[in-house]
Motif scaffolding. Structure first.
Motif, mmCIF file in Angstrom:
data_model
loop_
_atom_site.group_PDB
_atom_site.id
_atom_site.type_symbol
_atom_site.label_atom_id
_atom_site.label_comp_id
_atom_site.label_asym_id
_atom_site.label_seq_id
_atom_site.Cartn_x
_atom_site.Cartn_y
_atom_site.Cartn_z
ATOM 1 N N ASP A 1 0.866 -1.187 0.000
ATOM 2 C CA ASP A 1 0.000 0.000 0.000
ATOM 3 C C ASP A 1 0.901 1.234 0.000
ATOM 4 O OD1 ASP A 1 -2.181 1.699 0.082
ATOM 5 O OD2 ASP A 1 -2.924 1.017 2.024
ATOM 6 N N SER A 2 0.283 2.375 -0.274
ATOM 7 C CA SER A 2 1.045 3.623 -0.258
ATOM 8 C C SER A 2 1.427 4.001 1.169
ATOM 9 C CB SER A 2 0.201 4.739 -0.867
ATOM 10 O OG SER A 2 0.845 5.981 -0.651
ATOM 11 N N HIS A 3 2.616 4.558 1.305
ATOM 12 C CA HIS A 3 3.031 5.056 2.618
ATOM 13 C C HIS A 3 2.105 6.189 3.103
ATOM 14 C CE1 HIS A 3 6.139 6.912 -0.315
ATOM 15 N NE2 HIS A 3 5.078 7.648 -0.347
ATOM 16 N N ALA A 4 1.338 6.770 2.187
ATOM 17 C CA ALA A 4 0.388 7.825 2.593
ATOM 18 C C ALA A 4 -0.643 7.275 3.583
ATOM 19 C CB ALA A 4 -0.319 8.400 1.374
ATOM 20 N N HIS A 5 -0.822 5.933 3.576
ATOM 21 C CA HIS A 5 -1.834 5.319 4.452
ATOM 22 C C HIS A 5 -1.228 4.700 5.704
ATOM 23 C CE1 HIS A 5 -3.924 4.845 0.322
ATOM 24 N NE2 HIS A 5 -4.216 6.015 0.867
ATOM 25 N N VAL A 6 -0.039 5.106 6.058
ATOM 26 C CA VAL A 6 0.675 4.490 7.190
ATOM 27 C C VAL A 6 -0.175 4.493 8.466
ATOM 28 C CG1 VAL A 6 1.990 6.646 7.581
ATOM 29 C CG2 VAL A 6 2.809 4.543 8.576
ATOM 30 N N GLU A 7 -0.939 5.551 8.660
ATOM 31 C CA GLU A 7 -1.774 5.678 9.862
ATOM 32 C C GLU A 7 -2.720 4.477 10.021
ATOM 33 O OE1 GLU A 7 -2.333 9.307 11.469
ATOM 34 O OE2 GLU A 7 -2.677 7.869 13.083
ATOM 35 N N ASN A 8 -3.209 3.940 8.886
ATOM 36 C CA ASN A 8 -4.180 2.831 8.939
ATOM 37 C C ASN A 8 -3.552 1.537 9.448
ATOM 38 O OD1 ASN A 8 -5.737 4.664 7.651
ATOM 39 N ND2 ASN A 8 -5.712 3.664 5.633
ATOM 40 N N TYR A 9 -2.223 1.456 9.417
ATOM 41 C CA TYR A 9 -1.562 0.184 9.731
ATOM 42 C C TYR A 9 -0.874 0.169 11.091
ATOM 43 C CZ TYR A 9 -2.409 -0.837 4.852
ATOM 44 O OH TYR A 9 -3.028 -1.057 3.648
ATOM 45 N N LEU A 10 -0.722 1.338 11.707
ATOM 46 C CA LEU A 10 0.021 1.388 12.976
ATOM 47 C C LEU A 10 -0.762 0.711 14.096
ATOM 48 C CD1 LEU A 10 1.530 4.994 13.229
ATOM 49 C CD2 LEU A 10 2.655 2.858 12.539
ATOM 50 N N LYS A 11 -0.105 -0.189 14.789
ATOM 51 C CA LYS A 11 -0.743 -0.806 15.955
ATOM 52 C C LYS A 11 -0.910 0.278 17.025
ATOM 53 C CE LYS A 11 1.418 -5.268 15.079
ATOM 54 N NZ LYS A 11 0.211 -6.029 14.737
ATOM 55 N N PRO A 12 -1.992 0.192 17.814
ATOM 56 C CA PRO A 12 -2.244 1.251 18.810
ATOM 57 C C PRO A 12 -1.044 1.482 19.727
ATOM 58 C CG PRO A 12 -4.093 -0.277 18.706
ATOM 59 C CD PRO A 12 -3.054 -0.833 17.791
ATOM 60 N N GLU A 13 -0.353 0.407 20.092
ATOM 61 C CA GLU A 13 0.778 0.571 21.026
ATOM 62 C C GLU A 13 1.989 1.243 20.352
ATOM 63 O OE1 GLU A 13 -0.527 -2.298 19.961
ATOM 64 O OE2 GLU A 13 0.966 -3.905 19.822
ATOM 65 N N HIS A 14 1.929 1.388 19.039
ATOM 66 C CA HIS A 14 3.043 2.050 18.339
ATOM 67 C C HIS A 14 2.763 3.532 18.070
ATOM 68 C CE1 HIS A 14 4.374 -2.131 16.746
ATOM 69 N NE2 HIS A 14 4.712 -1.932 18.009
ATOM 70 N N ASN A 15 1.556 3.977 18.447
ATOM 71 C CA ASN A 15 1.243 5.405 18.269
ATOM 72 C C ASN A 15 2.249 6.254 19.027
ATOM 73 O OD1 ASN A 15 -0.917 5.083 16.618
ATOM 74 N ND2 ASN A 15 -2.466 5.251 18.223
ATOM 75 N N ARG A 16 2.846 7.190 18.330
ATOM 76 C CA ARG A 16 3.860 8.112 18.893
ATOM 77 C C ARG A 16 5.069 7.369 19.463
ATOM 78 N NH1 ARG A 16 1.193 12.598 17.632
ATOM 79 N NH2 ARG A 16 -1.010 12.333 17.829
ATOM 80 N N HIS A 17 5.318 6.169 18.934
ATOM 81 C CA HIS A 17 6.479 5.400 19.379
ATOM 82 C C HIS A 17 7.400 5.038 18.220
ATOM 83 C CE1 HIS A 17 4.483 5.010 23.246
ATOM 84 N NE2 HIS A 17 5.659 4.667 23.705
ATOM 85 N N ILE A 18 7.302 5.738 17.107
ATOM 86 C CA ILE A 18 8.193 5.419 15.983
ATOM 87 C C ILE A 18 9.541 6.100 16.216
ATOM 88 C CG2 ILE A 18 8.557 5.715 13.508
ATOM 89 C CD1 ILE A 18 5.570 5.357 13.163
ATOM 90 N N LYS A 19 10.596 5.309 16.151
ATOM 91 C CA LYS A 19 11.933 5.844 16.414
ATOM 92 C C LYS A 19 12.586 6.374 15.152
ATOM 93 C CE LYS A 19 15.215 6.563 19.420
ATOM 94 N NZ LYS A 19 15.789 5.430 20.127
ATOM 95 N N ALA A 20 12.321 5.718 14.020
ATOM 96 C CA ALA A 20 12.943 6.188 12.775
ATOM 97 C C ALA A 20 12.146 5.706 11.577
ATOM 98 C CB ALA A 20 14.380 5.673 12.674
ATOM 99 N N ALA A 21 12.223 6.506 10.508
ATOM 100 C CA ALA A 21 11.624 6.108 9.227
ATOM 101 C C ALA A 21 12.555 6.564 8.113
ATOM 102 C CB ALA A 21 10.251 6.746 9.054
ATOM 103 N N ILE A 22 12.586 5.762 7.037
ATOM 104 C CA ILE A 22 13.430 6.161 5.892
ATOM 105 C C ILE A 22 12.653 6.063 4.594
ATOM 106 C CG2 ILE A 22 14.488 3.838 5.742
ATOM 107 C CD1 ILE A 22 17.073 5.653 4.843
ATOM 108 N N PHE A 23 12.884 7.044 3.729
ATOM 109 C CA PHE A 23 12.348 7.065 2.369
ATOM 110 C C PHE A 23 13.532 7.120 1.402
ATOM 111 C CE2 PHE A 23 7.891 8.790 2.896
ATOM 112 C CZ PHE A 23 7.932 9.050 4.250
ATOM 113 N N ASN A 24 13.464 6.332 0.326
ATOM 114 C CA ASN A 24 14.334 6.540 -0.841
ATOM 115 C C ASN A 24 13.387 6.925 -1.960
ATOM 116 O OD1 ASN A 24 17.424 5.096 -1.176
ATOM 117 N ND2 ASN A 24 16.357 4.942 0.761
ATOM 118 N N LEU A 25 13.380 8.184 -2.343
ATOM 119 C CA LEU A 25 12.374 8.664 -3.301
ATOM 120 C C LEU A 25 12.746 8.294 -4.734
ATOM 121 C CD1 LEU A 25 11.682 12.159 -1.699
ATOM 122 C CD2 LEU A 25 10.527 9.971 -1.283
ATOM 123 N N GLY A 26 11.759 8.448 -5.628
ATOM 124 C CA GLY A 26 12.007 8.184 -7.045
ATOM 125 C C GLY A 26 11.476 6.820 -7.451
ATOM 126 N N TYR A 27 12.181 6.179 -8.388
ATOM 127 C CA TYR A 27 11.732 4.871 -8.920
ATOM 128 C C TYR A 27 12.707 3.783 -8.505
ATOM 129 C CZ TYR A 27 15.290 5.991 -12.414
ATOM 130 O OH TYR A 27 16.475 6.343 -13.024
#
Ligand SMILES: C[S@@+](CC[C@H](N)C(=O)[O-])C[C@H]1O[C@@H](n2cnc3c(N)ncnc32)[C@H](O)[C@@H]1O
Length: 190
Positions: free
Chosen positions: A76-102
């Protein structure tokens, strides 16, 4: 001076501890998912997103070859990340990485886009822990890459400096639109 990808990995290594919750927003062939998986270990949690089935297949295989536990690979698109986060992970993300482009060696018309990238960044910085980090490796030489670069830079430039540090790292004397890093760190409360 570290090249861009090794520097993005250095930032991840300096930030992530075993047991952390992390996100690969653009899974592709799974190189970053693998690094994230190794850094968080058995007790950690990795979410990885891509809109191409082949990315999930390649990443699942890479994790298996490197004897990593199964991770949350999401078609799925990362735009929908909110739909997949487990409740216990709300405001508990330590890091995220994007490599943009193709995805290199794949369909060059399947690219990240300004709207979904910025939606995902907004959601992820909202869910960061204090001292958490979002890293974007920005490729901007392909058609549309310049529009995404400019939209993202405009959005990140106006984040409140009391709450966030925003870094830009890259080489300014390289030919052919060299990639660069944008990194957002959520500052601690004090
Ligand atoms: C530069 S590649 C990522 C490379 C990857 N980090 C690796 O280690 O191979 C960009 C990826 O973003 C994916 N992508 C494009 N739009 C996306 C979206 N809205 N959500 C999630 N992934 C997306 C593409 O399918 C492509 O696989």
């Amino acid at each position: 001076m570290k090249r861009v990808i090794p520097y993005s990995h250095q930032l991840l290594k300096e930030t992530i501890q075993p047991g952390d919750v992390v996100v690969d927003a653009t899974m592709g062939n799974g190189h970053d998912t693998l690094l994230l998986s190794e850094l968080v270990g058995e007790s950690g949690f990795v979410y990885a997103f891509d809109i191409q089935e082949k990315a999930l297949t390649a990443t699942k295989q890479r994790l298996e070859v490197h004897q990593q536990p199964p991770r949350e690979l999401i078609l799925d698109s990362h735009a929908h990340v909110e739909n997949y986060l487990k409740p216990e992970h709300n405001r508990h993300i330590k890091a995220a990485i994007f490599n943009l482009g193709y995805l290199p060696g794949s369909d060059k018309t399947i690219i990240t886009t300004p709207d979904s990238t910025i939606t995902a960044v907004k959601t992820l910085i909202d869910h960061l822990t204090f001292d958490g980090l979002v890293i974007l490796v920005v490729y901007h030489g392909h058609p549309g890459g310049d529009i995404e670069r400019d939209a993202l830079t405009a959005y990140l430039s106006q984040l409140d400096q009391k709450s966030f540090d925003v870094l830009r790292y890259g080489f300014i004397n390289q030919k052919n639109h060299p990639p660069f890093i944008l990194a957002v760190k959520k500052k601690s409360r004090n």
